[in-house]
Motif scaffolding. Structure first.
Motif, PDB file in Angstrom:
ATOM      1  N   PRO A  91       0.836  -1.206   0.000  1.00  0.00           N
ATOM      2  CA  PRO A  91       0.000   0.000   0.000  1.00  0.00           C
ATOM      3  C   PRO A  91       0.872   1.257   0.000  1.00  0.00           C
ATOM      4  N   LEU A  92       0.387   2.302  -0.665  1.00  0.00           N
ATOM      5  CA  LEU A  92       1.162   3.533  -0.814  1.00  0.00           C
ATOM      6  C   LEU A  92       1.575   4.105   0.541  1.00  0.00           C
ATOM      7  N   ALA A  93       0.644   4.173   1.470  1.00  0.00           N
ATOM      8  CA  ALA A  93       0.936   4.740   2.788  1.00  0.00           C
ATOM      9  C   ALA A  93       1.934   3.880   3.554  1.00  0.00           C
ATOM     10  N   THR A  94       1.792   2.561   3.462  1.00  0.00           N
ATOM     11  CA  THR A  94       2.714   1.663   4.172  1.00  0.00           C
ATOM     12  C   THR A  94       4.134   1.819   3.648  1.00  0.00           C
ATOM     13  N   ALA A  95       4.284   1.820   2.321  1.00  0.00           N
ATOM     14  CA  ALA A  95       5.611   1.980   1.729  1.00  0.00           C
ATOM     15  C   ALA A  95       6.242   3.297   2.157  1.00  0.00           C
ATOM     16  N   ASN A  96       5.456   4.395   2.121  1.00  0.00           N
ATOM     17  CA  ASN A  96       5.998   5.695   2.496  1.00  0.00           C
ATOM     18  C   ASN A  96       6.348   5.773   3.968  1.00  0.00           C
ATOM     19  N   ALA A  97       5.574   5.117   4.817  1.00  0.00           N
ATOM     20  CA  ALA A  97       5.903   5.093   6.240  1.00  0.00           C
ATOM     21  C   ALA A  97       7.259   4.430   6.460  1.00  0.00           C
ATOM     22  N   ILE A  98       7.520   3.367   5.714  1.00  0.00           N
ATOM     23  CA  ILE A  98       8.822   2.693   5.833  1.00  0.00           C
ATOM     24  C   ILE A  98       9.926   3.592   5.275  1.00  0.00           C
ATOM     25  N   PHE A  99       9.632   4.306   4.173  1.00  0.00           N
ATOM     26  CA  PHE A  99      10.625   5.227   3.616  1.00  0.00           C
ATOM     27  C   PHE A  99      11.053   6.268   4.650  1.00  0.00           C
ATOM     28  N   TYR A 100      10.111   6.665   5.523  1.00  0.00           N
ATOM     29  CA  TYR A 100      10.409   7.689   6.526  1.00  0.00           C
ATOM     30  C   TYR A 100      11.308   7.175   7.646  1.00  0.00           C
ATOM     31  N   ALA A 101      11.700   5.911   7.548  1.00  0.00           N
ATOM     32  CA  ALA A 101      12.732   5.424   8.468  1.00  0.00           C
ATOM     33  C   ALA A 101      14.094   5.982   8.090  1.00  0.00           C
ATOM     34  N   ALA A 102      14.197   6.599   6.909  1.00  0.00           N
ATOM     35  CA  ALA A 102      15.486   7.122   6.428  1.00  0.00           C
ATOM     36  C   ALA A 102      16.164   8.076   7.413  1.00  0.00           C
ATOM     37  N   PRO A 103      15.470   9.107   7.937  1.00  0.00           N
ATOM     38  CA  PRO A 103      16.150   9.994   8.891  1.00  0.00           C
ATOM     39  C   PRO A 103      16.561   9.285  10.176  1.00  0.00           C
ATOM     40  N   LEU A 104      15.813   8.244  10.550  1.00  0.00           N
ATOM     41  CA  LEU A 104      16.163   7.477  11.747  1.00  0.00           C
ATOM     42  C   LEU A 104      17.434   6.668  11.504  1.00  0.00           C
ATOM     43  N   ILE A 105      17.504   6.044  10.331  1.00  0.00           N
ATOM     44  CA  ILE A 105      18.704   5.291   9.970  1.00  0.00           C
ATOM     45  C   ILE A 105      19.896   6.229   9.838  1.00  0.00           C
ATOM     46  N   THR A 106      19.649   7.444   9.349  1.00  0.00           N
ATOM     47  CA  THR A 106      20.719   8.431   9.198  1.00  0.00           C
ATOM     48  C   THR A 106      21.411   8.701  10.522  1.00  0.00           C
ATOM     49  N   VAL A 107      20.633   8.786  11.591  1.00  0.00           N
ATOM     50  CA  VAL A 107      21.208   9.046  12.916  1.00  0.00           C
ATOM     51  C   VAL A 107      22.197   7.954  13.288  1.00  0.00           C
ATOM     52  N   PHE A 108      21.785   6.689  13.129  1.00  0.00           N
ATOM     53  CA  PHE A 108      22.668   5.574  13.473  1.00  0.00           C
ATOM     54  C   PHE A 108      23.933   5.570  12.620  1.00  0.00           C
ATOM     55  N   LEU A 109      23.764   5.766  11.309  1.00  0.00           N
ATOM     56  CA  LEU A 109      24.918   5.744  10.411  1.00  0.00           C
ATOM     57  C   LEU A 109      25.865   6.907  10.691  1.00  0.00           C
ATOM     58  N   ALA A 110      25.310   8.063  11.020  1.00  0.00           N
ATOM     59  CA  ALA A 110      26.145   9.232  11.310  1.00  0.00           C
ATOM     60  C   ALA A 110      26.996   8.998  12.550  1.00  0.00           C
ATOM     61  N   VAL A 111      26.426   8.334  13.534  1.00  0.00           N
ATOM     62  CA  VAL A 111      27.173   8.033  14.766  1.00  0.00           C
ATOM     63  C   VAL A 111      28.221   6.963  14.506  1.00  0.00           C
ATOM     64  N   LEU A 112      27.835   5.917  13.749  1.00  0.00           N
ATOM     65  CA  LEU A 112      28.730   4.774  13.547  1.00  0.00           C
ATOM     66  C   LEU A 112      29.901   5.100  12.619  1.00  0.00           C
ATOM     67  N   PHE A 113      29.620   5.822  11.514  1.00  0.00           N
ATOM     68  CA  PHE A 113      30.637   5.988  10.476  1.00  0.00           C
ATOM     69  C   PHE A 113      31.207   7.392  10.350  1.00  0.00           C
ATOM     70  N   PHE A 114      30.516   8.389  10.907  1.00  0.00           N
ATOM     71  CA  PHE A 114      31.000   9.755  10.787  1.00  0.00           C
ATOM     72  C   PHE A 114      31.392  10.355  12.133  1.00  0.00           C
ATOM     73  N   GLY A 115      31.270   9.547  13.190  1.00  0.00           N
ATOM     74  CA  GLY A 115      31.678  10.004  14.512  1.00  0.00           C
ATOM     75  C   GLY A 115      30.856  11.150  15.057  1.00  0.00           C
ATOM     76  N   GLU A 116      29.641  11.335  14.532  1.00  0.00           N
ATOM     77  CA  GLU A 116      28.806  12.420  15.030  1.00  0.00           C
ATOM     78  C   GLU A 116      28.208  12.044  16.381  1.00  0.00           C
ATOM     79  N   ARG A 117      27.954  13.060  17.178  1.00  0.00           N
ATOM     80  CA  ARG A 117      27.335  12.840  18.476  1.00  0.00           C
ATOM     81  C   ARG A 117      25.829  13.021  18.358  1.00  0.00           C
ATOM     82  N   ALA A 118      25.101  12.154  19.022  1.00  0.00           N
ATOM     83  CA  ALA A 118      23.646  12.236  19.021  1.00  0.00           C
ATOM     84  C   ALA A 118      23.154  12.333  20.451  1.00  0.00           C
ATOM     85  N   SER A 119      22.174  13.192  20.678  1.00  0.00           N
ATOM     86  CA  SER A 119      21.602  13.334  22.014  1.00  0.00           C
ATOM     87  C   SER A 119      20.832  12.067  22.377  1.00  0.00           C
TER      88      SER A 119
END
Length: 285
Positions: A91-119
């Motif tokens: 479903p269109l809404a379901t797929a887009n909801a999963i796509f919105y995990a992108a900013p959440l994944i970004t936080v993890f990747l930024a901490v793991l590979f770019f050494g960024e600090r997250a609150s």
């Protein structure tokens, strides 16, 4: 409220809901049998728009400092393939909801590979968002198409982080052009290996999808230049509302209660996080 801020929020709301139209066109495909051909058609469609614009702006079309552009081009190409697989089956809404995990994944990747600090709240937001995705898709119903949607989210997150590696002298139009042109060989090879019959009806959908994606990119450029990203970024999540509405009207989709619960776990913490990040900027003003 500052006029430029109002304009920035309006442009993000407009852009994200235009992006839903791109997703809707992909959903109109008969199936997912030739995702390489569709992704290749989108590449050609984007070039038909970008090349004349760059020539009009008197920009060089010769690729320069292409290493990171090359990587982003192929990550973006993979996201196009995964998008076809997920949007033509979920479903269109379901797929887009999963796509919105992108900013959440970004936080993890930024901490793991770019050494960024997250609150602690940013980490909690990411965890709640991923729980929201699990609630929406239901682990017992996870299949290859759900994983494809998660692949889109991962690709978007990687692409966002790789922006830090791009040469500062390349503008948005040049970046879009390089991201497209450098992925064309992969599109050609994949299409030939796939061996599907050329479908001109699919070409029309691909062209329309590319136009809507380019409009979305343009609105983001305007918005993030007009206001600080941590002030306006929460406006992007209105796209999820648009996905629900378009899915109901044009595809007769009726999201279950778990969709709304999961979407709330994704979106609400992100909006709160954005508001928390906004406060120092507001107080400084």
């Amino acid at each position: 409220m500052d006029r430029s801020l109002i304009q920035a929020v309006f442009m993000l709301v407009l852009g994200n809901n235009v992006a839903i139209l791109s997703d809707s066109l992909i959903k109109l495909l008969d199936g997912y049998e030739t995702p390489f051909q569709f992704a290749f058609m989108r590449q050609i469609s984007a070039l038909l728009v970008l090349v004349p614009l760059l020539m009009l702006m008197k920009k060089s079309l010769r690729p320069r400092q292409i290493k990171w552009h090359f990587v982003r081009a192929h990550v973006w190409f993979l996201s196009s393939l995964f998008m076809v697989l997920s949007l033509t089956t979920l479903p269109l809404a379901t797929a887009n909801a999963i796509f919105y995990a992108a900013p959440l994944i970004t936080v993890f990747l930024a901490v793991l590979f770019f050494g960024e600090r997250a609150s602690w709240f940013a980490i909690l937001t990411s965890i709640l968002g991923l729980v929201g995705v699990i609630v929406i898709v239901n682990p017992s119903e996870v299949n290859g198409f759900v994983l494809a949607a998660l692949g889109v989210a991962l690709a978007l997150a990687v692409n966002n982080l790789l922006i830090k590696k791009l040469p500062a002298e390349h503008g948005v139009m040049e970046t879009l052009y390089l991201t497209t042109i450098l992925g064309v060989p992969a599109g050609i090879i994949g299409t030939l290996i796939e061996g599907g019959a050329w479908n001109w009806n699919m070409a029309a959908l691909a062209f329309g999808s590319s136009i809507f994606v380019l409009i979305y990119a343009a609105t983001c450029v305007f918005a993030y230049r007009a206001a600080q990203s941590n002030v306006v970024s929460s406006a992007e999540y209105t796209g999820l509302v648009g996905a629900v509405v378009v899915g109901m009207i044009f595809f007769a989709e009726q999201p279950e209660l778990r969709f709304y619960i999961g979407a709330a776990l994704i979106v609400v913490p992100l909006i709160i996080l954005t508001s928390m990040q906004r406060q120092p900027a507001d107080s400084a003003a």
